[in-house]
Design an enzyme around this catalytic site. Structure first.
Site, PDB file in Angstrom:
ATOM      1  N   ASP A 430      -3.842-103.930-158.771  1.00 54.81           N
ATOM      2  CA  ASP A 430      -4.206-103.040-157.568  1.00 54.81           C
ATOM      3  C   ASP A 430      -5.618-103.853-156.913  1.00 54.81           C
ATOM      4  O   ASP A 430      -6.049-104.397-157.769  1.00 54.81           O
ATOM      5  CB  ASP A 430      -4.557-101.642-157.888  1.00 54.81           C
ATOM      6  CG  ASP A 430      -4.262-100.727-156.712  1.00 54.81           C
ATOM      7  OD1 ASP A 430      -4.261-101.317-155.590  1.00 54.81           O
ATOM      8  OD2 ASP A 430      -3.814 -99.586-156.862  1.00 54.81           O
ATOM      9  N   ASP A 489       0.956 -97.194-149.478  1.00 61.04           N
ATOM     10  CA  ASP A 489       0.612 -96.035-150.573  1.00 61.04           C
ATOM     11  C   ASP A 489       1.251 -94.656-149.959  1.00 61.04           C
ATOM     12  O   ASP A 489       1.299 -93.694-150.764  1.00 61.04           O
ATOM     13  CB  ASP A 489      -1.022 -95.744-150.497  1.00 61.04           C
ATOM     14  CG  ASP A 489      -1.758 -96.423-151.714  1.00 61.04           C
ATOM     15  OD1 ASP A 489      -1.091 -97.030-152.493  1.00 61.04           O
ATOM     16  OD2 ASP A 489      -2.840 -96.581-151.680  1.00 61.04           O
TER      17      ASP A 489
END
Length: 685
Positions: A430, A489
């Site tokens: 990430d 997301d």
């Protein structure tokens, strides 16, 4: 002369003068011998208009003021305040061109490659041959586009709303998109297209460029009143960021340039096979369950153990433990950098959980965010100088200076220790904030590439997913070093339909993570039917982001059926040709994947909203062989309909017709309720 040809595309350079001129980039001009090429080059020399330079203005491979080009230049920089001198051609090879400055203090080499798929790649390498420093301001790649390319399409977006298309006319001046995020960003221009007015997915000539770079960049289109149009791109450099000492070189990222005479899908038809040809991606892509939206930071072995069992029961193949496993990480405000398993949560390490995962027949994956550091962490307290000097936190975190050799070695060694101790098959990598430190992006991006390269060399069987707070770092630079992208997301299927539709123009679907979320989406709170969520997640690298412990037995049964269907379709979905129909009504969209031999396909008819008329336009199936006969039948979870009677073909369960009929005339559309989708298999007789 240099003439590159492949797959219906030509690039022609006239290198007989002081600088090489780009005569043509676009549709194939056919076989041209040396005499024909010379005749072509002579014939296309333009007129000299009034009040202009007294020689014909031609579009150089390195356009700048020395050739009379007053648009954005290829090369900008200075040596002790003196601008870079003009370039002159010194050598020409089969796939490269070399120039030197008039004073022999700079050497510029340009590599050009036209792949068998018709994808053009260009990059420059600048070397300082002088005895003093040269400060580089910009080194860009530019290509001419014809006057017909007068409409632009590129992208913007926000977190969880990436790849939002925007269109407009290319008028005189520059349409420039610049990224200063230290990553491409959620608003990344992504792929800049210039095409004939009204070009669509299946119609019109289109020229497009993408910069294969994961840091700051600029990409633009320009139409000059002098008569030329151009697409350009290059790394966006801060003043003083690149200072070349004597003998030093700077190499640009690759510019990826694509021409299509069959609309936007024609771009994908070149890009996807090229990307697949150079990728070692393992197929089939495993079905993933990621724990983030299931448990968040609440890591409890008994809860996760039941989730492992539920995942295995429906056919999941890879179980990924997300954020919250390392020392002190109970929320997102602390502990990034302390990459040790938290003994207060996992007293026996991750071994018990991994054993349960592996015993259930699944691979194990782990979330990390190696480029970041929390000010509230043991690492930051021990090494405050390892944080880049921006005073702004973002998600309560700072950026770790990977250009610092000690910081780089620490992160590399901690990740290597985890990968050595545990049978980890996959890292979800990430990157949850922008890099806001001036002048740091170039070195930070190259350090990231080096870190990924070293880990892949040491652990070649570990796959890596690029996640940047969702889809903020999806580009062809980092694709050489990762195996999957987290597309966004948001798992809200209504948002995901458009995000996946546009992201897959550039990136093949097998790289794009698409997960089944809960009934109420984590990001938007919108509730969606299970069938719509399943149909949306099918077209990509499929997975689950849902607490299956809370699913009902009937839901688990449907999910298991969906995973079985996905596994059956994977060979098609992840090797086939992506097709998209041009929507006559924006409420209804059609997309699909057709096998390379056009013997089978799977399509989705998606109702994004309420149609404009009681009877929506027919469902047309692009990409089929017009001379073969196909049977169309529904598959998957039946959607909700708002009709008193179904179309005749759907009422009987299938229809068999020639591909030409299905592509040109289509079939009457079922009347889907908004936010519903129907899956249709199409198989040749």
């Amino acid at each position: 002369m240099l003439h590159l040809r492949a797959a219906g595309v030509s690039l022609v350079l006239d290198a007989r003068g002081g600088v090489p001129c780009v005569i043509h980039w676009g549709a194939d001009l056919g076989e041209l011998d040396d005499l024909a090429l010379a005749a072509l080059a002579d014939a296309v020399v333009p007129a000299v208009p009034p009040s202009s330079v007294d020689v014909p203005l031609r579009f150089s491979l390195w356009p700048g003021l020395a050739e009379g080009w007053s648009g954005r230049p290829a090369l900008a920089g200075h040596r002790q305040g003196v601008p870079a001198p003009a370039l002159r051609l010194v050598a020409l090879g089969d796939s490269w061109v070399r120039a030197k400055s008039a004073d022999d203090s700079l050497e510029l080499t340009t590599e050009l490659e036209l792949t068998p798929e018709g994808v053009l790649r260009i990059r420059h390498r600048l070397t300082n041959l002088g005895d003093t420093d040269f400060e580089l301001s910009g080194l860009n790649m530019l290509l001419p586009i014809p006057e017909q390319a007068s409409e632009l399409l590129d992208f913007t977006g926000l977190w969880a709303h990436e790849r939002e298309p925007q269109r407009g006319s290319l008028r005189h001046g520059v349409w420039s998109r610049e990224s200063r995020h230290g990553r491409p960003g959620h608003d990344d221009a992504f792929l800049m297209m210039a095409g004939e007015p009204g070009f669509g997915f299946r119609r019109g000539r289109v020229w497009a460029t993408h910069l294969a770079w994961s840091g700051d960049k600029q990409i633009w289109a320009e139409r000059s009143a002098l008569g030329y149009g151009a697409l350009g791109a290059g790394e966006l450099l801060e003043p003083g960021e690149i200072r070349l000492g004597p003998g030093d070189s700077y190499e640009t990222p690759w510019l990826i340039a694509v021409f299509s005479d069959s609309g936007i899908d024609g771009l994908s038809d070149r890009l996807h096979p090229w990307i697949r040809s150079r990728s070692p991606l393992r197929l089939p892509r495993p079905v993933v369950l990621n724990t983030w939206e299931a448990v968040y930071f609440d890591h409890d072995f008994s809860v996760l153990g039941r989730l492992v069992d539920a995942a295995a029961s429906v056919g999941v193949e890879r179980f990924v433990l997300d954020d919250g496993w390392f020392t002190g990480r109970r929320d997102d405000k602390r502990a990034l950098g302390d990459w040790y398993v938290d003994s207060s949560v996992w007293p026996d390490g991750l071994h018990p959980l991994i054993s349960r995962v592996v015993s259930a027949g699944m691979e194990f994956g782990l979330w990390v965010e190696p480029e970041m550091i929390s000010p509230d962490s043991d690492l930051a307290r021990a090494h405050p100088s390892w944080m880049l000097d921006s005073s702004l936190t973002w998600r309560w975190q700072r950026v770790l200076d990977l250009n610092n050799p000690d910081a780089f070695a620490f992160v590399r060694d901690r990740l290597a220790a985890l990968l050595s101790e545990y049978p980890i098959a996959y890292l979800k990598w990430d990157h949850n904030r922008d890099v806001l430190t001036p002048g740091a992006t170039h070195r930070q991006t190259h350090a990231l590439y080096r870190l990924l390269s070293e880990l892949r060399a040491s652990f070649p069987n570990v796959e890596i997913e690029s996640c940047a707070s969702g889809g903020a770092r999806i580009d062809l630079g980092i694709l050489d070093l990762v195996d999957r992208f987290w597309t966004s997301d948001t798992n809200d299927p209504l948002d995901r339909q458009k995000i996946q539709r546009w992201t897959s123009v550039l990136i093949p679907p097998e790289y794009l993570g698409g997960h089944l979320g809960a009934g109420a989406a984590h990001v938007t709170g919108r509730s969606s039917a299970l069938g719509f969520r399943l149909a949306t997640a099918l077209f990509g690298s499929a997975g689950i982001e849902w607490n299956l412990n809370a699913a009902s037995p009937s839901e688990l049964a449907v999910i298991a059926e969906w995973i079985a269907e996905y596994k059956r379709l994977r060979p098609l979905l992840h090797t086939g040709v992506v097709v998209r129909a041009d929507a006559a009504d924006p409420a209804n969209e059609v997309h699909g994947v057709v096998s390379q031999d056009r013997s089978s396909a799977v399509f989705a008819l998606v109702a994004l909203g309420t149609p404009r008329s009681a009877l929506p336009p027919p469902v047309r199936f692009p990409g089929l062989d017009p001379n073969r006969v196909y049977t169309v039948r529904p598959i998957g979870t039946p959607p909700k309909m708002v009709q008193d009677a179904a179309p005749a073909w759907l009422s009987v369960g299938s229809v068999t017709l020639p591909g030409r009929v299905l592509s040109e005339l289509g079939l009457p559309s079922p009347l889907l309720a908004p936010e519903q989708a129907i899956l249709l298999s199409v198989d040749a007789s």
